[in-house]
Write a protein that holds these residues in place. Structure first.
Motif, PDB file in Angstrom:
ATOM      1  N   GLU A   6      18.640  26.071  12.911  1.00 23.71           N
ATOM      2  CA  GLU A   6      19.717  25.943  11.943  1.00 23.71           C
ATOM      3  C   GLU A   6      20.952  26.722  12.414  1.00 23.71           C
ATOM      4  O   GLU A   6      22.080  26.227  12.359  1.00 23.71           O
ATOM      5  CB  GLU A   6      19.244  26.454  10.582  1.00 23.71           C
ATOM      6  N   LEU A   7      20.736  27.953  12.876  1.00 27.87           N
ATOM      7  CA  LEU A   7      21.845  28.743  13.400  1.00 27.87           C
ATOM      8  C   LEU A   7      22.391  28.118  14.675  1.00 27.87           C
ATOM      9  O   LEU A   7      23.601  28.084  14.900  1.00 27.87           O
ATOM     10  CB  LEU A   7      21.379  30.175  13.675  1.00 27.87           C
ATOM     11  N   ASP A  94       8.707  38.835   8.869  1.00 28.54           N
ATOM     12  CA  ASP A  94       9.534  38.965   7.664  1.00 28.54           C
ATOM     13  C   ASP A  94      10.927  39.467   8.009  1.00 28.54           C
ATOM     14  O   ASP A  94      11.935  38.990   7.450  1.00 28.54           O
ATOM     15  CB  ASP A  94       8.880  39.931   6.671  1.00 28.54           C
ATOM     16  N   ASP A  95      11.008  40.413   8.926  1.00 27.49           N
ATOM     17  CA  ASP A  95      12.314  40.950   9.326  1.00 27.49           C
ATOM     18  C   ASP A  95      13.106  39.920  10.118  1.00 27.49           C
ATOM     19  O   ASP A  95      14.339  39.856  10.009  1.00 27.49           O
ATOM     20  CB  ASP A  95      12.128  42.211  10.166  1.00 27.49           C
ATOM     21  N   LEU A  96      12.425  39.119  10.920  1.00 30.97           N
ATOM     22  CA  LEU A  96      13.105  38.104  11.719  1.00 30.97           C
ATOM     23  C   LEU A  96      13.758  37.071  10.809  1.00 30.97           C
ATOM     24  O   LEU A  96      14.910  36.683  11.016  1.00 30.97           O
ATOM     25  CB  LEU A  96      12.112  37.429  12.663  1.00 30.97           C
ATOM     26  N   HIS A  97      13.036  36.639   9.787  1.00 26.53           N
ATOM     27  CA  HIS A  97      13.592  35.659   8.857  1.00 26.53           C
ATOM     28  C   HIS A  97      14.802  36.237   8.127  1.00 26.53           C
ATOM     29  O   HIS A  97      15.840  35.587   8.000  1.00 26.53           O
ATOM     30  CB  HIS A  97      12.516  35.248   7.852  1.00 26.53           C
ATOM     31  N   GLU A  98      14.692  37.476   7.656  1.00 27.56           N
ATOM     32  CA  GLU A  98      15.799  38.126   6.969  1.00 27.56           C
ATOM     33  C   GLU A  98      16.977  38.333   7.914  1.00 27.56           C
ATOM     34  O   GLU A  98      18.143  38.204   7.514  1.00 27.56           O
ATOM     35  CB  GLU A  98      15.348  39.469   6.392  1.00 27.56           C
ATOM     36  N   LYS A  99      16.685  38.636   9.185  1.00 26.08           N
ATOM     37  CA  LYS A  99      17.742  38.813  10.190  1.00 26.08           C
ATOM     38  C   LYS A  99      18.571  37.536  10.315  1.00 26.08           C
ATOM     39  O   LYS A  99      19.807  37.590  10.353  1.00 26.08           O
ATOM     40  CB  LYS A  99      17.105  39.168  11.532  1.00 26.08           C
ATOM     41  N   TYR A 100      17.923  36.381  10.361  1.00 31.29           N
ATOM     42  CA  TYR A 100      18.649  35.126  10.496  1.00 31.29           C
ATOM     43  C   TYR A 100      19.507  34.832   9.268  1.00 31.29           C
ATOM     44  O   TYR A 100      20.640  34.353   9.388  1.00 31.29           O
ATOM     45  CB  TYR A 100      17.677  33.982  10.740  1.00 31.29           C
ATOM     46  N   LEU A 104      23.579  34.526   9.274  1.00 35.26           N
ATOM     47  CA  LEU A 104      24.295  33.387   8.712  1.00 35.26           C
ATOM     48  C   LEU A 104      25.394  33.877   7.773  1.00 35.26           C
ATOM     49  O   LEU A 104      26.536  33.412   7.816  1.00 35.26           O
ATOM     50  CB  LEU A 104      23.319  32.476   7.961  1.00 35.26           C
ATOM     51  N   ARG A 105      25.059  34.855   6.926  1.00 35.22           N
ATOM     52  CA  ARG A 105      26.051  35.436   6.021  1.00 35.22           C
ATOM     53  C   ARG A 105      27.189  36.095   6.804  1.00 35.22           C
ATOM     54  O   ARG A 105      28.365  35.921   6.487  1.00 35.22           O
ATOM     55  CB  ARG A 105      25.388  36.470   5.115  1.00 35.22           C
ATOM     56  N   PHE A 106      26.820  36.857   7.827  1.00 37.73           N
ATOM     57  CA  PHE A 106      27.827  37.584   8.603  1.00 37.73           C
ATOM     58  C   PHE A 106      28.728  36.634   9.375  1.00 37.73           C
ATOM     59  O   PHE A 106      29.938  36.861   9.498  1.00 37.73           O
ATOM     60  CB  PHE A 106      27.133  38.563   9.551  1.00 37.73           C
ATOM     61  N   ILE A 232      27.950  20.158   4.279  1.00 33.54           N
ATOM     62  CA  ILE A 232      26.906  21.064   3.791  1.00 33.54           C
ATOM     63  C   ILE A 232      25.929  21.400   4.917  1.00 33.54           C
ATOM     64  O   ILE A 232      25.586  22.565   5.137  1.00 33.54           O
ATOM     65  CB  ILE A 232      26.159  20.437   2.599  1.00 33.54           C
ATOM     66  N   LEU A 233      25.498  20.378   5.654  1.00 34.48           N
ATOM     67  CA  LEU A 233      24.574  20.608   6.771  1.00 34.48           C
ATOM     68  C   LEU A 233      25.218  21.492   7.834  1.00 34.48           C
ATOM     69  O   LEU A 233      24.566  22.379   8.391  1.00 34.48           O
ATOM     70  CB  LEU A 233      24.150  19.269   7.398  1.00 34.48           C
ATOM     71  N   ARG A 234      26.511  21.259   8.101  1.00 37.54           N
ATOM     72  CA  ARG A 234      27.212  22.049   9.120  1.00 37.54           C
ATOM     73  C   ARG A 234      27.321  23.505   8.699  1.00 37.54           C
ATOM     74  O   ARG A 234      27.036  24.410   9.488  1.00 37.54           O
ATOM     75  CB  ARG A 234      28.613  21.471   9.355  1.00 37.54           C
ATOM     76  N   LYS A 235      27.710  23.745   7.462  1.00 41.32           N
ATOM     77  CA  LYS A 235      27.915  25.118   7.006  1.00 41.32           C
ATOM     78  C   LYS A 235      26.614  25.900   6.880  1.00 41.32           C
ATOM     79  O   LYS A 235      26.593  27.118   7.106  1.00 41.32           O
ATOM     80  CB  LYS A 235      28.657  25.113   5.664  1.00 41.32           C
ATOM     81  N   LEU A 236      25.538  25.212   6.498  1.00 49.65           N
ATOM     82  CA  LEU A 236      24.250  25.900   6.354  1.00 49.65           C
ATOM     83  C   LEU A 236      23.431  25.862   7.638  1.00 49.65           C
ATOM     84  O   LEU A 236      22.322  26.387   7.684  1.00 49.65           O
ATOM     85  CB  LEU A 236      23.449  25.285   5.197  1.00 49.65           C
ATOM     86  N   GLN A 237      23.969  25.170   8.674  1.00 51.62           N
ATOM     87  CA  GLN A 237      23.344  25.153   9.998  1.00 51.62           C
ATOM     88  C   GLN A 237      21.958  24.528   9.958  1.00 51.62           C
ATOM     89  O   GLN A 237      20.994  25.056  10.498  1.00 51.62           O
ATOM     90  CB  GLN A 237      23.286  26.568  10.579  1.00 51.62           C
ATOM     91  N   VAL A 238      21.860  23.393   9.271  1.00 53.41           N
ATOM     92  CA  VAL A 238      20.592  22.681   9.144  1.00 53.41           C
ATOM     93  C   VAL A 238      20.784  21.231   9.562  1.00 53.41           C
ATOM     94  O   VAL A 238      21.912  20.768   9.746  1.00 53.41           O
ATOM     95  CB  VAL A 238      20.039  22.762   7.704  1.00 53.41           C
TER      96      VAL A 238
END
Length: 254
Positions: A6-7, A94-100, A104-106, A232-238
């Motif tokens: 997605e990223l 769990d940390d890897l998922h939160e990192k992504y 995305l937010r950053f 939407i797909l572009r902005k959410l990287q999906v």
């Protein structure tokens, strides 16, 4: 599909080079030296990712030995991807998922800043990574973005990994390196990723509505709905509406 894909779809589809020329090799060399400097001066593992060429340059400081690697200090290792799997597989799931999610937010946070101010900010996160003995220990991860010199896109991403230290108490924060201001990127920032209309359409998609029904309900054309869906797909990287709904729920957008 995992969130790396997605990223990836977001980072690698930016317009980074002008039509009449590419990105400066001298400018890239400058940032490679900066990444190497982090590895040497802070004993860090530093990863410089070129989102235009889809390659990364990894530099290993003494901290790499803690992670179980036998690498030549400050040597450059080129990888044909913007993701360093050897580092990512050491992270707690769990940390890897939160990192992504935080990245995305950053990414969107930095894109919203004036170009001359983007270099003022970096993302700092507390992660768990396996050491050479297979035990998890806390690591400080810092992420910096570098704007393209010829367009408004983000060109380089620099990740720096060092041992965590108790003075950094936050889980994941944005730091203004000029003022010292620290902020968290939470749901108040997530709401800015999609426009009001895009959020409205995604909520209807999440309810199982088809494009023609959404168009009828909102009194817009099907082509307009389709354009919003692609944005939407572009902005959410999906790559699918199902993934868009899942990521949007995790970010608290819908």
């Amino acid at each position: 599909m995992n969130i790396v894909d997605e990223l990836n779809s977001r980072f690698l589809t930016q317009s980074l080079a002008s039509k009449d020329g590419g990105l400066s090799a001298a400018e890239l060399d400058k940032y490679k030296k900066i990444a190497s400097g982090y590895a040497e001066m802070e004993n860090a593992v530093a990863v410089l990712s070129d989102m235009h060429a889809n390659v990364s340059y990894v530099y290993y400081g003494q901290f790499s030995k803690t992670l179980g690697w036998r690498c030549i200090p400050a040597a450059e290792n080129r990888i044909d991807s913007i993701w360093e799997d050897g580092i990512l597989k050491l992270m707690h799931p769990d940390d890897l998922h939160e990192k992504y999610l935080q990245e995305l937010r950053f990414f969107h946070f930095v894109r919203r800043q004036p170009k001359m101010k983007r270099a003022d900010f970096y993302l700092a996160s507390k992660l768990r990574m396996k050491d050479g003995a297979g035990n998890y220990q806390f690591v400080l991860h810092r992420l910096f973005y570098v704007s393209s010199p010829v367009t408004n896109g983000l060109w380089l991403a620099l990740c720096v990994y060092t041992p965590w230290f108790p003075m950094f108490a936050g889980k994941s924060v944005v730091v203004n390196s000029v003022t010292g201001e620290v902020m968290e990127l939470g749901r108040r920032n997530d709401s800015q990723i999609l426009s009001y209309r895009e959020t409205q359409i995604l909520r209807l998609i999440a309810k199982g509505m088809m494009s023609k029904d959404i168009a009828l309900l909102l009194s817009i054309s099907i082509n307009t709905v389709s354009r919003h869906r692609q944005e939407i797909l572009r902005k959410l990287q999906v790559k699918s509406s199902i993934e868009a709904c899942r990521v949007a729920r995790e970010l608290g957008i819908i």
